[in-house]
Design an enzyme around this catalytic site. Sequence first.
Site, PDB file in Angstrom:
ATOM      1  N   GLU A  33       0.822  -1.214   0.000  1.00  0.00           N
ATOM      2  CA  GLU A  33       0.000   0.000   0.000  1.00  0.00           C
ATOM      3  C   GLU A  33       0.855   1.263   0.000  1.00  0.00           C
ATOM      4  OE1 GLU A  33      -2.955   0.126  -0.712  1.00  0.00           O
ATOM      5  OE2 GLU A  33      -3.600  -1.935  -0.420  1.00  0.00           O
ATOM      6  N   THR A  39       1.272   5.658  -7.367  1.00  0.00           N
ATOM      7  CA  THR A  39       2.214   4.876  -8.165  1.00  0.00           C
ATOM      8  C   THR A  39       1.479   3.718  -8.839  1.00  0.00           C
ATOM      9  OG1 THR A  39       3.941   5.384  -6.554  1.00  0.00           O
ATOM     10  CG2 THR A  39       4.369   3.562  -8.076  1.00  0.00           C
ATOM     11  N   TYR A 116      -6.571   6.689   3.484  1.00  0.00           N
ATOM     12  CA  TYR A 116      -6.675   5.599   2.510  1.00  0.00           C
ATOM     13  C   TYR A 116      -5.971   4.345   3.004  1.00  0.00           C
ATOM     14  CZ  TYR A 116      -5.383   2.381  -1.014  1.00  0.00           C
ATOM     15  OH  TYR A 116      -5.172   1.202  -1.643  1.00  0.00           O
ATOM     16  N   ASP A 134      -9.567   5.874  -3.108  1.00  0.00           N
ATOM     17  CA  ASP A 134      -8.356   6.319  -3.789  1.00  0.00           C
ATOM     18  C   ASP A 134      -8.761   6.963  -5.117  1.00  0.00           C
ATOM     19  OD1 ASP A 134      -9.127   4.180  -5.350  1.00  0.00           O
ATOM     20  OD2 ASP A 134      -7.067   3.517  -5.706  1.00  0.00           O
ATOM     21  N   CYS A 198     -18.893  -2.748 -20.084  1.00  0.00           N
ATOM     22  CA  CYS A 198     -19.010  -2.551 -18.637  1.00  0.00           C
ATOM     23  C   CYS A 198     -20.268  -3.203 -18.076  1.00  0.00           C
ATOM     24  CB  CYS A 198     -19.021  -1.052 -18.320  1.00  0.00           C
ATOM     25  SG  CYS A 198     -19.171  -0.706 -16.556  1.00  0.00           S
TER      26      CYS A 198
END
Length: 348
Positions: A33, A39, A116, A134, A198
């Site tokens: 995490e 990143t 988070y 996030d 989707c």
Amino acid sequence: MHFSSKIIDWYRANKRELPWRNTRDPYKIWLSEIMLQQTRVAQGLPYYELFLEHFPTVRDLAEASEKKVLKLWQGLGYYSRARNLHATARTITYDYGEKFPDTYPELKKLKGVGDYTASAIASIAFDRPEPVVDGNVYRVLSRYFGVTLPVNSTEGMKYFKTLAREVMDPERAAEYNQGLMEFGALQCTPRNPGCDTCPLNNSCVALQKDQVGELPVKLKKSKVRNRYFNYLVLLDEHGNTRLQQREDKGIWQQLYEFPLVESQEILEQESIYNKVEETLPGYDLSSVSLENEEPIVHKLSHQHLHTRFWRVEIPGELERGIPLEELDEYPVPVLIADYIKTLKNSYF
DNA sequence: AAGCCGGGGGT
DNA sequence: ACCCCAGGCTT
């Protein structure tokens, strides 16, 4: 079917196999995490493997030097993450008896662990019903529920956290959280999302209102600052050079670099000579040579560093010199690492 | 609330 | 050139 169930079904069918998904070890969850903050998975993955090779347990990480931790982190960016990682490893090892806290409020007390990450560890490692929010989650929720509140405003952050909690499946928090993030990373992407395929495309508000491209809404971005770096690459007759460590403010804290002359604009050769004179009185300036006429522009998210490297040949032996062979023991910014490569090529 | 903190990849 | 990435800390 409910939102959370569709997310979890999609996740089971589409999830990537990632090493931190095969464990409940909070050390490994925590490590992943921290590394994945701001990143991409592809960028963080090799570092994750590298750290676990060198530090199989949190105690191994705690017992390492900060220099080694930063060296292994080199290239991943946001180096405060590495320093906080190291500090927290020591807290866990020496103050917590090597045992990770298992609740959101306790986790959030750890250095480098914010809202988070505390939610992520609590849910993924300990099955706590804590929703994670996030960048992926902001995007998915803002589109699916048609929320136009800026996701990086104080009000927006509160709203999305509450919304995430309302629509989560508290019985399956670990799977739901990871599924929602994975869904954002692979299906509901920032550009060219896969709306055609989707599973939520019949109930997505943004898709119905043709606002997928406008969501999520974000507040401005800060301007980029230009800086002008001149590095003095000292080289003596024994192949030694010199590095100095950056201090406790600004970019690259605690990392190493060549002696730096910074200026507001591009420096004339004359100014560099003056600096060398100050540093090395009586020095023969004919041994100073500019390596790159065209400045190398190293781009950070908020600064552009226009950089020139000056090679300064030193007669005799340099004080506090470092042999070129030992340079790779020092954690350095990518900008410096790239130059060191070319330096070694030209020298050997 | 706003600014700062990296580097890489996609468009 | 701009945006984004399994954000957090400081001011």
